[in-house]
Design an enzyme around this catalytic site. Structure first.
Site, short mmCIF file in Angstrom:
data_model
loop_
_atom_site.label_atom_id
_atom_site.label_comp_id
_atom_site.label_asym_id
_atom_site.label_seq_id
_atom_site.Cartn_x
_atom_site.Cartn_y
_atom_site.Cartn_z
N ASP A 12 0.85 -1.19 0.00
CA ASP A 12 0.00 0.00 0.00
C ASP A 12 0.89 1.25 0.00
O ASP A 12 1.90 1.30 0.73
CB ASP A 12 -0.88 -0.03 1.26
CG ASP A 12 -2.00 0.99 1.21
OD1 ASP A 12 -2.43 1.37 0.12
OD2 ASP A 12 -2.48 1.39 2.31
N HIS A 13 0.53 2.25 -0.79
CA HIS A 13 1.28 3.51 -0.85
C HIS A 13 2.78 3.31 -1.07
O HIS A 13 3.60 3.73 -0.26
CB HIS A 13 1.07 4.35 0.42
CG HIS A 13 -0.33 4.87 0.58
ND1 HIS A 13 -0.85 5.90 -0.16
CD2 HIS A 13 -1.33 4.47 1.41
CE1 HIS A 13 -2.11 6.12 0.20
NE2 HIS A 13 -2.43 5.26 1.14
N SER A 20 -12.29 3.97 6.90
CA SER A 20 -12.80 4.06 8.28
C SER A 20 -13.83 5.16 8.44
O SER A 20 -14.76 5.03 9.24
CB SER A 20 -11.64 4.34 9.25
OG SER A 20 -10.73 3.28 9.24
N HIS A 50 -8.05 9.99 4.98
CA HIS A 50 -7.40 8.97 5.83
C HIS A 50 -7.50 9.34 7.31
O HIS A 50 -7.56 10.52 7.66
CB HIS A 50 -5.89 8.90 5.52
CG HIS A 50 -5.54 8.35 4.17
ND1 HIS A 50 -5.19 9.14 3.11
CD2 HIS A 50 -5.46 7.08 3.71
CE1 HIS A 50 -4.89 8.38 2.06
NE2 HIS A 50 -5.06 7.12 2.39
N THR A 98 -7.72 2.68 10.34
CA THR A 98 -7.91 3.31 11.65
C THR A 98 -8.96 2.58 12.50
O THR A 98 -8.73 2.32 13.70
CB THR A 98 -8.31 4.78 11.44
OG1 THR A 98 -7.30 5.38 10.61
CG2 THR A 98 -8.38 5.53 12.75
P1 13P Z 1 -8.03 4.59 7.28
O1 13P Z 1 -6.95 4.29 8.27
O2 13P Z 1 -8.49 6.00 7.37
O3 13P Z 1 -9.15 3.61 7.36
O4 13P Z 1 -7.39 4.46 5.82
C1 13P Z 1 -6.71 3.32 5.44
C2 13P Z 1 -6.12 3.51 4.10
O5 13P Z 1 -6.66 4.16 3.24
C3 13P Z 1 -4.83 2.85 3.84
O6 13P Z 1 -4.37 3.10 2.56
#
Ligand code: 13P
Length: 274
Positions: free
Chosen positions: A82-83, A205, A174, A228
């Site tokens: 991710d990212h 979240s 996020h 989150t």
């Molecule tokens: P949240 O932690 O806000 O749910 O986002 C998770 C996310 O988008 C990880 O890439």
């Protein structure tokens, strides 16, 4: 079963009207809890290693953990970076056995985002795995603000990069610790009218569970990233476990008690996507 690619779980979701959860993993206990939750709900799951996770545990270790869990699971599991912020980071994930990489060029100018994402998608496809890109910028609660996705730019991005899934910015943020007012449905409709690929919502979240369900059923949104909400469930479970027995000091004994509550929390997340 062998681990699967992002495209392999998102294409059926797109056709059948549900979404797959991309769950933020930070350690072995939450990876186990999320995999078990997916098995109990009989749904695929995307185990995600984001920047926070990679800061704590080396990528080759994470790749091996995801693969070991996925290969012994009874449901399809995606091992997802991710990212990823650089082509090198995505290449390393591919070499470490991930079955999907997200290249995040969303802070860059459009042309550069398209060029670099296309390069990562080509690398991923050569290796037989999937790639997710991001167009628009999804901001952070009490941090950087968002730049919403423009539908025409999204259409250009999807075609030019050949990504398997596209993260969009439509009111999602996020790190929200409570439910927001929800997403901009008009912009989602405008984007999906000109794009054929599965859409991804980061910052899941903050999206009300009922809206997740509705969007999963009625739009091209096929993946919600959730971190989150589950990290909060883990924190609560850990505090309870630590204080339940003041004499207990063994790390494994303490952490073991977090798995059931975290599995329950993840099951609720999965249920909100179908
Ligand atoms: P949240 O932690 O806000 O749910 O986002 C998770 C996310 O988008 C990880 O890439």
């Amino acid at each position: 079963m062998p681990i699967v690619t992002l495209a392999e779980v998102l294409q059926p979701a797109l056709k059948q009207g549900y979404a797959v959860a991309g769950l933020v993993c930070l350690g072995w206990e939450d990876m186990c809890a999320y995999t078990r939750a997916a098995e109990q709900e009989n749904m695929p799951v995307i185990l995600q290693a984001g920047p926070g996770c990679r800061e704590h545990t080396p990528l080759p270790v994470l790749g091996a953990m995801f693969r070991a869990l996925g290969e012994s699971a009874t449901v399809p599991v995606v091992a997802h970076l991710d990212h990823g912020y650089s082509i090198e980071e995505c290449r390393e994930a591919i070499d470490c056995g991930f079955s999907s990489v997200m290249f995040d060029g969303s802070r860059k100018p459009l042309a550069q985002n398209i060029e670099e994402t296309a390069a990562v998608a080509a690398l991923a496809h050569q290796a037989g795995i999937s790639c997710e890109g991001e167009i628009g910028f999804v901001g952070y609660a009490e941090g950087e603000s968002s730049a919403g996705t423009d539908a025409q730019e999204a259409a250009e991005f999807a075609i030019a990069t050949r990504v398997d899934a596209m993260a969009i910015s439509v009111g999602n943020v996020h790190l929200q610790q409570s439910e927001s007012d929800g997403l901009d449905i008009d912009n989602i409709r405008a984007i999906e009218a000109c794009c054929d690929i599965p859409l991804v919502i980061h910052g899941g979240s903050g999206v009300p569970a009922l809206q997740r369900k509705e969007l999963a059923k009625t739009t091209k949104i096929c993946k919600f990233n959730v971190g989150t909400e589950l990290r909060m469930a883990f924190g609560k479970a850990l505090r309870q476990s630590v204080s339940a027995d003041q004499a207990r000091f063994d790390r494994n004994a303490i952490l073991k008690d977090t798995i059931d509550p975290l599995c329950e929390a993840a099951r609720k997340v999965l249920q909100s996507m179908r």
